[in-house]
Scaffold this motif. Sequence first.
Motif, PDB file in Angstrom:
ATOM      1  N   SER A   1       0.809  -1.222   0.000  1.00  0.00           N
ATOM      2  CA  SER A   1       0.000   0.000   0.000  1.00  0.00           C
ATOM      3  C   SER A   1       0.842   1.272   0.000  1.00  0.00           C
ATOM      4  CB  SER A   1      -0.968   0.004   1.184  1.00  0.00           C
ATOM      5  OG  SER A   1      -1.900  -1.041   1.064  1.00  0.00           O
ATOM      6  N   PRO A   2       1.866   1.386   0.882  1.00  0.00           N
ATOM      7  CA  PRO A   2       2.710   2.593   0.818  1.00  0.00           C
ATOM      8  C   PRO A   2       3.435   2.739  -0.517  1.00  0.00           C
ATOM      9  CG  PRO A   2       3.005   1.456   2.914  1.00  0.00           C
ATOM     10  CD  PRO A   2       2.215   0.539   2.047  1.00  0.00           C
ATOM     11  N   LEU A   3       3.887   1.627  -1.083  1.00  0.00           N
ATOM     12  CA  LEU A   3       4.545   1.665  -2.385  1.00  0.00           C
ATOM     13  C   LEU A   3       3.594   2.209  -3.445  1.00  0.00           C
ATOM     14  CD1 LEU A   3       6.678   0.947  -4.530  1.00  0.00           C
ATOM     15  CD2 LEU A   3       5.871  -1.428  -4.419  1.00  0.00           C
ATOM     16  N   MET A   4       2.342   1.766  -3.420  1.00  0.00           N
ATOM     17  CA  MET A   4       1.352   2.259  -4.373  1.00  0.00           C
ATOM     18  C   MET A   4       1.106   3.746  -4.182  1.00  0.00           C
ATOM     19  SD  MET A   4       0.605  -0.081  -6.424  1.00  0.00           S
ATOM     20  CE  MET A   4       0.961  -1.840  -6.543  1.00  0.00           C
ATOM     21  N   GLU A   5       1.031   4.184  -2.925  1.00  0.00           N
ATOM     22  CA  GLU A   5       0.835   5.600  -2.663  1.00  0.00           C
ATOM     23  C   GLU A   5       1.982   6.426  -3.225  1.00  0.00           C
ATOM     24  OE1 GLU A   5      -0.408   7.454   1.344  1.00  0.00           O
ATOM     25  OE2 GLU A   5       1.704   8.004   1.121  1.00  0.00           O
ATOM     26  N   MET A   6       3.202   5.926  -3.057  1.00  0.00           N
ATOM     27  CA  MET A   6       4.375   6.626  -3.574  1.00  0.00           C
ATOM     28  C   MET A   6       4.284   6.785  -5.093  1.00  0.00           C
ATOM     29  SD  MET A   6       8.412   5.531  -3.260  1.00  0.00           S
ATOM     30  CE  MET A   6       8.219   4.149  -4.411  1.00  0.00           C
TER      31      MET A   6
ATOM     32  N   ILE B   1       1.525   6.678  -6.910  1.00  0.00           N
ATOM     33  CA  ILE B   1       0.386   7.551  -7.221  1.00  0.00           C
ATOM     34  C   ILE B   1       0.807   9.017  -7.134  1.00  0.00           C
ATOM     35  CG2 ILE B   1      -1.846   8.366  -6.373  1.00  0.00           C
ATOM     36  CD1 ILE B   1      -2.435   5.444  -5.558  1.00  0.00           C
ATOM     37  N   ASN B   2       1.490   9.365  -6.040  1.00  0.00           N
ATOM     38  CA  ASN B   2       1.928  10.751  -5.853  1.00  0.00           C
ATOM     39  C   ASN B   2       2.914  11.181  -6.934  1.00  0.00           C
ATOM     40  OD1 ASN B   2       0.357  11.062  -3.563  1.00  0.00           O
ATOM     41  ND2 ASN B   2       1.974  10.402  -2.181  1.00  0.00           N
ATOM     42  N   PHE B   3       3.821  10.277  -7.292  1.00  0.00           N
ATOM     43  CA  PHE B   3       4.796  10.574  -8.343  1.00  0.00           C
ATOM     44  C   PHE B   3       4.101  10.764  -9.682  1.00  0.00           C
ATOM     45  CE2 PHE B   3       7.552   9.003 -11.775  1.00  0.00           C
ATOM     46  CZ  PHE B   3       8.620   9.881 -11.663  1.00  0.00           C
TER      47      PHE B   3
ATOM     48  N   PHE C   1      -2.745   9.615 -15.285  1.00  0.00           N
ATOM     49  CA  PHE C   1      -2.048  10.047 -14.088  1.00  0.00           C
ATOM     50  C   PHE C   1      -2.159   9.003 -12.973  1.00  0.00           C
ATOM     51  CE2 PHE C   1      -2.728  13.851 -16.544  1.00  0.00           C
ATOM     52  CZ  PHE C   1      -1.515  14.505 -16.433  1.00  0.00           C
ATOM     53  N   GLY C   2      -2.636   7.827 -13.357  1.00  0.00           N
ATOM     54  CA  GLY C   2      -2.600   6.661 -12.476  1.00  0.00           C
ATOM     55  C   GLY C   2      -1.999   5.479 -13.217  1.00  0.00           C
ATOM     56  N   LEU C   3      -1.276   5.796 -14.313  1.00  0.00           N
ATOM     57  CA  LEU C   3      -0.749   4.755 -15.189  1.00  0.00           C
ATOM     58  C   LEU C   3       0.257   3.855 -14.472  1.00  0.00           C
ATOM     59  CD1 LEU C   3      -0.911   3.979 -18.279  1.00  0.00           C
ATOM     60  CD2 LEU C   3       1.250   5.168 -18.522  1.00  0.00           C
ATOM     61  N   LEU C   4       1.199   4.448 -13.718  1.00  0.00           N
ATOM     62  CA  LEU C   4       2.272   3.670 -13.101  1.00  0.00           C
ATOM     63  C   LEU C   4       1.779   2.728 -12.000  1.00  0.00           C
ATOM     64  CD1 LEU C   4       5.173   6.300 -12.962  1.00  0.00           C
ATOM     65  CD2 LEU C   4       4.818   4.461 -14.610  1.00  0.00           C
ATOM     66  N   PRO C   5       1.003   3.224 -11.022  1.00  0.00           N
ATOM     67  CA  PRO C   5       0.546   2.285  -9.990  1.00  0.00           C
ATOM     68  C   PRO C   5      -0.354   1.188 -10.547  1.00  0.00           C
ATOM     69  CG  PRO C   5      -0.516   4.434  -9.748  1.00  0.00           C
ATOM     70  CD  PRO C   5       0.598   4.605 -10.730  1.00  0.00           C
TER      71      PRO C   5
ATOM     72  N   GLN D   1      -3.883  12.041  -0.320  1.00  0.00           N
ATOM     73  CA  GLN D   1      -2.785  11.631  -1.195  1.00  0.00           C
ATOM     74  C   GLN D   1      -1.502  11.300  -0.432  1.00  0.00           C
ATOM     75  OE1 GLN D   1      -3.016  11.204  -4.624  1.00  0.00           O
ATOM     76  NE2 GLN D   1      -5.180  11.472  -4.191  1.00  0.00           N
ATOM     77  N   GLN D   2      -1.457  11.624   0.863  1.00  0.00           N
ATOM     78  CA  GLN D   2      -0.211  11.406   1.606  1.00  0.00           C
ATOM     79  C   GLN D   2      -0.549  10.850   2.981  1.00  0.00           C
ATOM     80  OE1 GLN D   2       2.876  12.300   0.163  1.00  0.00           O
ATOM     81  NE2 GLN D   2       3.887  11.205   1.821  1.00  0.00           N
ATOM     82  N   MET D   3      -0.384   9.545   3.142  1.00  0.00           N
ATOM     83  CA  MET D   3      -0.642   8.901   4.422  1.00  0.00           C
ATOM     84  C   MET D   3       0.627   8.306   5.024  1.00  0.00           C
ATOM     85  SD  MET D   3      -4.244   6.935   3.600  1.00  0.00           S
ATOM     86  CE  MET D   3      -4.226   6.151   5.223  1.00  0.00           C
ATOM     87  N   PHE D   4       1.674   8.123   4.184  1.00  0.00           N
ATOM     88  CA  PHE D   4       2.904   7.475   4.636  1.00  0.00           C
ATOM     89  C   PHE D   4       4.102   8.382   4.382  1.00  0.00           C
ATOM     90  CE2 PHE D   4      -0.061   4.150   3.257  1.00  0.00           C
ATOM     91  CZ  PHE D   4      -0.162   3.382   4.407  1.00  0.00           C
ATOM     92  N   ASP D   5       5.255   8.047   5.015  1.00  0.00           N
ATOM     93  CA  ASP D   5       6.486   8.801   4.801  1.00  0.00           C
ATOM     94  C   ASP D   5       7.507   7.921   4.083  1.00  0.00           C
ATOM     95  OD1 ASP D   5       7.313   7.009   6.717  1.00  0.00           O
ATOM     96  OD2 ASP D   5       7.402   8.477   8.343  1.00  0.00           O
TER      97      ASP D   5
END
Length: 302
Positions: free
Chosen positions: A109-114, A116-118, A211-215, A266-270
Amino acid sequence: MSYPLQFLLLVLLAVAGLFLGGLICGIFIVIIYGVSGFSAMMNMGADMPASTLNSLKIMQMGSSVFGFLAPAIFFAKVIVRQPVPYLKTSRKFPLMLLLLVFFIMLVSSPLMEMLINFNQKMVLPQALKGLERWMRNMEDTASQQTEILLKMKSSVNFLVNLLMIAILPAIAEEFIFRGCFQQIFTGWTKSIHWGVWLSAALFSAIHFQFFGLLPRMLLGVFFGYFAAWSGSIWPGVLGHFLNNGTALVVSYLYQLKLIKVNPDEQQMFDWKSYSFSILLTLILFLTYKKVSQTQNQRLQAV
């Protein structure tokens, strides 16, 4: 039949299925809600009546069944005549793989968030600003439609959405992308890895949310290796269901004010969570591969 011809034929079947599904669902909507129920879908808005929202959901489910599931089954059974090898419907895999899929989807999940943000921050060169605006408009339209579809005022709405967003796409999209397209690309390139990555790229691109292509592509890679290593489509179906279903459940609980976690944040993890997620996901993937290989060796020895 050559692999390029298989690819072309499957694409044509999918397009024909979408048109046929749209026609059948359109007739069904007109019978239930009248012509106005069908035409009202063209004007989406937060205040649309229940009949229009139901019509949208019928069309959405119809596209999954007629555009993805039916063409995949028809292609595997009638054209190629190898339904089990193509669709990988075998259930002969260790149940431990399903547990590993659950934990892979959880810790990634954190990897996906990263990603998504990128991906959301993607900026094209000045010469391609027109393309970027078009992509942003496509993204905004898709987000608006998703937001409307995800409004759930009752448990019945939730169950319908669970079928529409989690169950049907998990089965239908896995059957056509990991079942058929991945088999075609693997045979075409003579490489399992190319088969997995090309089908994942097609899977992501077909959603037209750039803009969600990578995840989404990484998710396709996950599901592709789940199928390729285990020899079965079902671990990927479970992973797909968990991804879509979890987002739906979180959205439903948030709307009921039972949780405070906003699914649109859009930002839940560090960065520490991102690093830990990448490491754990890799370890679990290698474990999944090892368990699959051990099972395959046992089956070959029998």
